[in-house]
Enzyme design. Structure first.
Site, PDB file in Angstrom:
ATOM      1  N   ASN A 135       0.838  -1.196   0.000  1.00  0.00           N
ATOM      2  CA  ASN A 135       0.000   0.000   0.000  1.00  0.00           C
ATOM      3  C   ASN A 135       0.871   1.243   0.000  1.00  0.00           C
ATOM      4  OD1 ASN A 135      -2.360  -1.593   0.238  1.00  0.00           O
ATOM      5  ND2 ASN A 135      -2.108  -1.678   2.433  1.00  0.00           N
ATOM      6  N   HIS A 172      -5.392   1.632  13.618  1.00  0.00           N
ATOM      7  CA  HIS A 172      -6.187   0.640  12.901  1.00  0.00           C
ATOM      8  C   HIS A 172      -5.708  -0.788  13.143  1.00  0.00           C
ATOM      9  CE1 HIS A 172      -6.744   4.055   9.758  1.00  0.00           C
ATOM     10  NE2 HIS A 172      -7.581   4.190  10.764  1.00  0.00           N
ATOM     11  N   LYS A 206       2.469  -5.602   9.352  1.00  0.00           N
ATOM     12  CA  LYS A 206       2.817  -4.541   8.409  1.00  0.00           C
ATOM     13  C   LYS A 206       4.292  -4.169   8.562  1.00  0.00           C
ATOM     14  CE  LYS A 206      -1.793  -2.490   8.658  1.00  0.00           C
ATOM     15  NZ  LYS A 206      -2.572  -1.329   9.127  1.00  0.00           N
TER      16      LYS A 206
END
Length: 178
Positions: free
Chosen positions: A50, A63, A72
C-alpha cells in the site's frame, strides 16, 4: 540490514544498509531471507503493498482488523511521520503498551508491526508518502479504529492542537472495549 529491538519484543525497527556516492544511493528495502531470520524468526509472506500520501497534521489510525489480521512492514519515502504500534493481544504481558518512532525519507527506518497490533501515524512534515507491506489482505468489514487519544494508552503524540482525522478515526473505540 540492522534490526533494533524496541520496548515490545515483537516490534522491530529496521535500518536498511544504504550505499551512496555523488551519483545517488542504493539500498535494499526488502529481503525475505534476512527478514525471516533476523526479524520474525518464522516464514512470513506479504500479499499486498500500500502507498498513501498525507498532509501535515493528519493522523491515521489506530487501525487493526478483527479478521484477516495483518502484520505490516512500514516506511516513509517522502517526508516524516511519527509512527505508533499498540499491542492489542489480550493475553500479552505488553497489552496496551505502545512503541512510537519517527520514520522519514532521511532516516530510511522501517517498523515491523506484527499481527495483533493496532497501527497509526501522524504526519509531522509538510506532507508524507507512506508505503507498507501487509501479510494479509485489507478486509474493510472487520477494520477497527482505536481512539488516537485513548486515556489508557496515553500515547505521547507530537501534536500541538487537534489532528486532522477521518470520520472513522474520529469515532475510534477505547482499548478497554476490545
Amino acid at each position: 540490514m540492522k534490526v533494533i529491538d524496541t520496548e515490545i519484543v515483537d516490534v522491530k525497527i529496521i535500518e536498511p544498509t544504504k550505499f551512496g556516492d555523488e551519483r545517488g544511493f542504493f539500498m535494499e528495502t526488502w529481503n525475505q531471507k534476512q527478514f525471516e531470520s533476523l526479524v520474525t524468526k518464522k516464514p512470513t509472506q506479504f500479499v499486498q503493498d500500500n502507498h498513501s500520501k498525507s498532509k501535515q497534521g493528519i493522523l491515521r489510525g489506530l487501525h487493526f482488523q478483527r479478521e484477516n489480521t495483518q502484520g505490516k512492514l512500514v516506511r516513509v519515502i517522502s517526508g516524516e511521520v511519527f509512527d505508533v504500534a499498540v499491542d492489542i493481544r489480550k493475553n500479552s504481558a505488553t497489552f496496551g503498551k505502545w512503541v512510537g518512532i519517527y520514520l522519514s525519507a532521511e532516516n530510511n527506518r522501517q517498523l515491523w508491526v506484527p499481527e495483533g497490533f493496532a497501527h497509526g501515524f501522524y504526519v509531522t512534515s509538510e506532507e508524507a508518502e507512506f508505503v507498507y507491506k501487509c501479510t494479509n489482505y485489507y478486509h474493510p468489514e472487520s477494520e477497527v479504529s482505536i481512539a488516537w487519544n485513548d486515556k489508557v494508552l496515553d500515547i505521547k503524540w507530537p501534536i500541538s492542537g487537534s489532528p486532522l482525522l477521518s470520520e472513522k478515526d474520529s469515532n475510534g473505540i477505547e482499548i478497554n472495549s476490545l
